[in-house]
Design an enzyme around this catalytic site. Structure first.
Site, PDB file in Angstrom:
ATOM      1  N   GLU A 114       0.622  -1.075   0.059  1.00  0.00           N
ATOM      2  CA  GLU A 114       0.054  -0.139  -0.144  1.00  0.00           C
ATOM      3  C   GLU A 114       0.856   1.139  -0.005  1.00  0.00           C
ATOM      4  O   GLU A 114       1.002   2.072   0.881  1.00  0.00           O
ATOM      5  CB  GLU A 114      -1.083   0.122   1.132  1.00  0.00           C
ATOM      6  CG  GLU A 114      -1.793  -1.081   1.148  1.00  0.00           C
ATOM      7  CD  GLU A 114      -3.291  -0.988   1.996  1.00  0.00           C
ATOM      8  OE1 GLU A 114      -3.115  -0.051   2.718  1.00  0.00           O
ATOM      9  OE2 GLU A 114      -4.043  -1.693   1.914  1.00  0.00           O
ATOM     10  N   GLU A 154      -5.488  -8.228  -0.130  1.00  0.00           N
ATOM     11  CA  GLU A 154      -6.230  -8.029   1.190  1.00  0.00           C
ATOM     12  C   GLU A 154      -7.716  -7.874   0.760  1.00  0.00           C
ATOM     13  O   GLU A 154      -8.155  -6.905  -0.335  1.00  0.00           O
ATOM     14  CB  GLU A 154      -5.750  -6.799   1.894  1.00  0.00           C
ATOM     15  CG  GLU A 154      -4.422  -7.014   2.554  1.00  0.00           C
ATOM     16  CD  GLU A 154      -4.002  -5.793   3.236  1.00  0.00           C
ATOM     17  OE1 GLU A 154      -4.988  -5.043   3.806  1.00  0.00           O
ATOM     18  OE2 GLU A 154      -2.720  -5.819   3.573  1.00  0.00           O
TER      19      GLU A 154
HETATM   20  C1  PNW Z   1      -4.852  -1.935   5.277  1.00  0.00           C
HETATM   21  N1  PNW Z   1      -8.226   3.211   3.747  1.00  0.00           N
HETATM   22  O1  PNW Z   1      -4.804  -0.608   5.517  1.00  0.00           O
HETATM   23  C2  PNW Z   1      -3.404  -2.471   5.777  1.00  0.00           C
HETATM   24  O2  PNW Z   1      -2.582  -3.250   4.652  1.00  0.00           O
HETATM   25  C3  PNW Z   1      -3.463  -3.428   6.791  1.00  0.00           C
HETATM   26  O3  PNW Z   1      -2.616  -3.433   7.411  1.00  0.00           O
HETATM   27  C4  PNW Z   1      -4.953  -3.114   7.576  1.00  0.00           C
HETATM   28  O4  PNW Z   1      -4.946  -3.400   9.022  1.00  0.00           O
HETATM   29  C5  PNW Z   1      -6.136  -3.218   7.048  1.00  0.00           C
HETATM   30  O5  PNW Z   1      -5.924  -2.558   5.524  1.00  0.00           O
HETATM   31  C6  PNW Z   1      -7.382  -2.847   7.491  1.00  0.00           C
HETATM   32  O6  PNW Z   1      -7.393  -1.371   7.861  1.00  0.00           O
HETATM   33  C7  PNW Z   1      -5.792   0.258   5.010  1.00  0.00           C
HETATM   34  O7  PNW Z   1      -8.438   4.353   4.668  1.00  0.00           O
HETATM   35  C8  PNW Z   1      -5.984   1.313   5.946  1.00  0.00           C
HETATM   36  O8  PNW Z   1      -8.683   3.234   2.662  1.00  0.00           O
HETATM   37  C9  PNW Z   1      -6.790   2.429   5.631  1.00  0.00           C
HETATM   38  C10 PNW Z   1      -7.314   2.306   4.306  1.00  0.00           C
HETATM   39  C11 PNW Z   1      -7.106   1.158   3.543  1.00  0.00           C
HETATM   40  C12 PNW Z   1      -6.324   0.071   3.992  1.00  0.00           C
END
Ligand code: PNW
Length: 489
Positions: free
Chosen positions: A207, A395
């Site tokens: 990400e 994911e």
């Molecule tokens: C991902 N958003 O994070 C990460 O890769 C993980 O580590 C995390 O635990 C998981 O998604 C759940 O949150 C994100 O705001 C955090 O769009 C925020 C966003 C997207 C992905």
């Protein structure tokens, strides 16, 4: 793949005609009719035989043991220990204690029937100060983890950066410093060399968008900075460069046949209505809304509109750097939780992003708006635009309240609803030939959810953080059945 489907169809026809010839007993008639209807329905929701069903975690979110076995500090240790940065001041000091409990957790994965597991390596475990002398105890942990996975018949997928940058490198500017990209490549090459006899799949960065936006623009993630647009665009470029340099270092040092890719949380552009004009708009938007990373990695250039949008804030870059960024990958991983709705528009861009209305339904985390079609349009448009041959959903998943019922179990029907609908759309893509080869549910265990601390649970296995007890949720039973039947159920 087609073979698989047509064999199933054949079996269904045979089964159907056999049923028509036998006269069922009066009592079981309704039963057998509904069971065979269910069977027919399920076979229409099946996946190719080789489909890799997996789950994912990240080092800082599960491992704990932050001061053990020679590990150096990461920016997440610093950030989570500073007051006001995380919910309830939570830190990853202990998390799921996966560093000590991994064997038991792999047993749980095996019981679910997982075919693959995506974990990340903590850079400061392997290189405590980011560069220099490696710490053998750090690598040793990942070697034991990989051995235990293979022994359980689970294919390891290894992410090299899931946000725990060595603090020592942040002290020298972190991702704002071009040397960090070089340091990342050295660490990635070293680690892949040591693990690639047993690990076939490596992901460079997780990400890139979240690294830059949350860490350096909004300041909600480590290192908690709020930089101006020019500095952000430049470090964005260095993060992309880090991916390309690491990819080349892995190719230079890993066992031949090692596959390398990326995990990007793309904007999964989804047409507001499935009509020709809106689909065309979503296709344009897929490229432009992901111009800072995926388009650059796939095309070796920043789009004209991206550079025009940034104007004076555009990054400094060379042709050679763009070539490195676009080094060919073996696969693309995309993380999708929610849709980005797009409509056709008369503007120069030819599309407009439609923000969700206030009343739009979402899961427990407000940002997870519900749009299962994102898991159809996301992979479909990516594969069409850039002629991708191998993709993974690295994911997908959701938070849920997950309270214990009086019988001590967790009936997370909302998570099951979410997964069932998203997987149905993924199956739709796969059945049309979109080359998605596997799916990683986020996450196997409740864990340290970054700024949300332990308050947002994403696991299909519940973790009692006071006792480290694990309790599989209803969604774990659901996923076990999906894997077992190789179909949405
Ligand atoms: C991902 N958003 O994070 C990460 O890769 C993980 O580590 C995390 O635990 C998981 O998604 C759940 O949150 C994100 O705001 C955090 O769009 C925020 C966003 C997207 C992905």
């Amino acid at each position: 793949m087609l073979d698989n489907f047509s064999r199933r169809t054949f079996a269904r026809i045979v089964a159907g005609s056999a049923a028509a010839l036998t006269l069922p007993g009066v009592e079981s008639a309704a039963d057998s009719a509904s069971v065979s209807a269910l069977d027919n329905h399920k076979s229409s929701l099946s996946f190719p035989k080789s489909f890799l069903w997996g789950s994912a975690t990240a080092s800082y979110q599960v491992e704990g043991a932050v001061r053990e076995a020679g590990r150096g500090l990461s920016i997440w240790d610093t950030f989570s220990h500073a007051s006001g940065n995380t919910q309830n001041g939570d830190t990853g000091d202990i998390a799921d204690d996966f560093f000590h409990l991994y064997k038991k957790d792999i047993q749980l994965m095996k019981e679910l029937g997982l075919k693959t597991f995506r974990f990340s390596v903590s850079w400061p475990r392997v290189f405590p100060s980011g560069v220099g002398t490696p710490n053998p105890q750090g690598l040793d942990f990942y070697q034991r983890l990989v051995d235990a996975l293979l022994e359980a018949g689970i294919q390891p997928f290894c992410t090299l950066y899931h946000w725990d940058l060595p603090q020592a490198l942040q002290d020298k500017g972190g991702w704002e410093n071009r040397d960090t990209a070089k340091a990342f490549a050295d660490y990635a090459g070293y680690t892949a060399e040591k693990l690639s006899d047993k690990v076939k799949y490596f992901i460079t960065l997780n990400e890139m968008r979240t690294i830059v936006e949350n860490g350096y623009t909004l300041g909600t993630h480590a290192p908690g900075l709020k930089l101006d647009a020019k500095r952000v665009a430049q470090l964005n470029h260095f993060v992309a460069l880090a991916h390309g340099l690491a990819l080349r270092a892995i190719r230079a040092h890993a066992t031949p046949g090692t596959k390398v890719g990326i995990s990007d949380n793309i904007k999964a552009t989804t047409p507001v209505i499935e009509s020709r004009e809106h689909i065309e708009a979503a296709r344009k938007a897929m490229r432009e809304e992901n111009a800072m990373f995926l388009a650059a990695v796939m095309e070796g250039r920043y789009t004209d509109q991206y550079l025009k949008r940034l104007a004076a804030n555009a990054p400094y870059f060379t042709a050679e750097e763009m070539e490195i960024i676009a080094s060919p990958m073996d696969f693309i991983g995309i993380n999708i939780y929610q849709p980005t709705f797009v409509r056709a528009d008369d503007s120069e861009k030819g599309y407009a992003v439609v923000p969700p209305p206030d009343s739009y339904p979402h899961m427990l985390s407000p940002w997870i708006t519900i749009g299962p079609e994102a898991l159809y349009w996301g992979p479909k448009l990516v594969s069409e635009l850039w002629k991708v041959k191998e993709m993974y959903i690295t994911e997908n998943g959701t938070s849920s309240t997950d309270s214990l019922a009086p019988d001590g179990k967790i009936y997370d029907t909302d998570r099951v609803m979410y997964l069932r609908n998203y997987l149905t759309q993924l199956r739709r893509a796969v059945s049309e030939g979109v080359p998605v080869k596997g799916y990683f549910l986020w996450s196997i265990l409740d864990n340290f959810e970054w700024a949300d601390g332990y308050e947002k649970r994403f696991g299909i296995i519940y973790v009692d953080f006071a006792t480290q007890k694990r309790i599989p949720k209803l969604s774990a039973a659901f996923y076990k059945q999906v894997i077992h039947e190789n179909a949405v159920c």
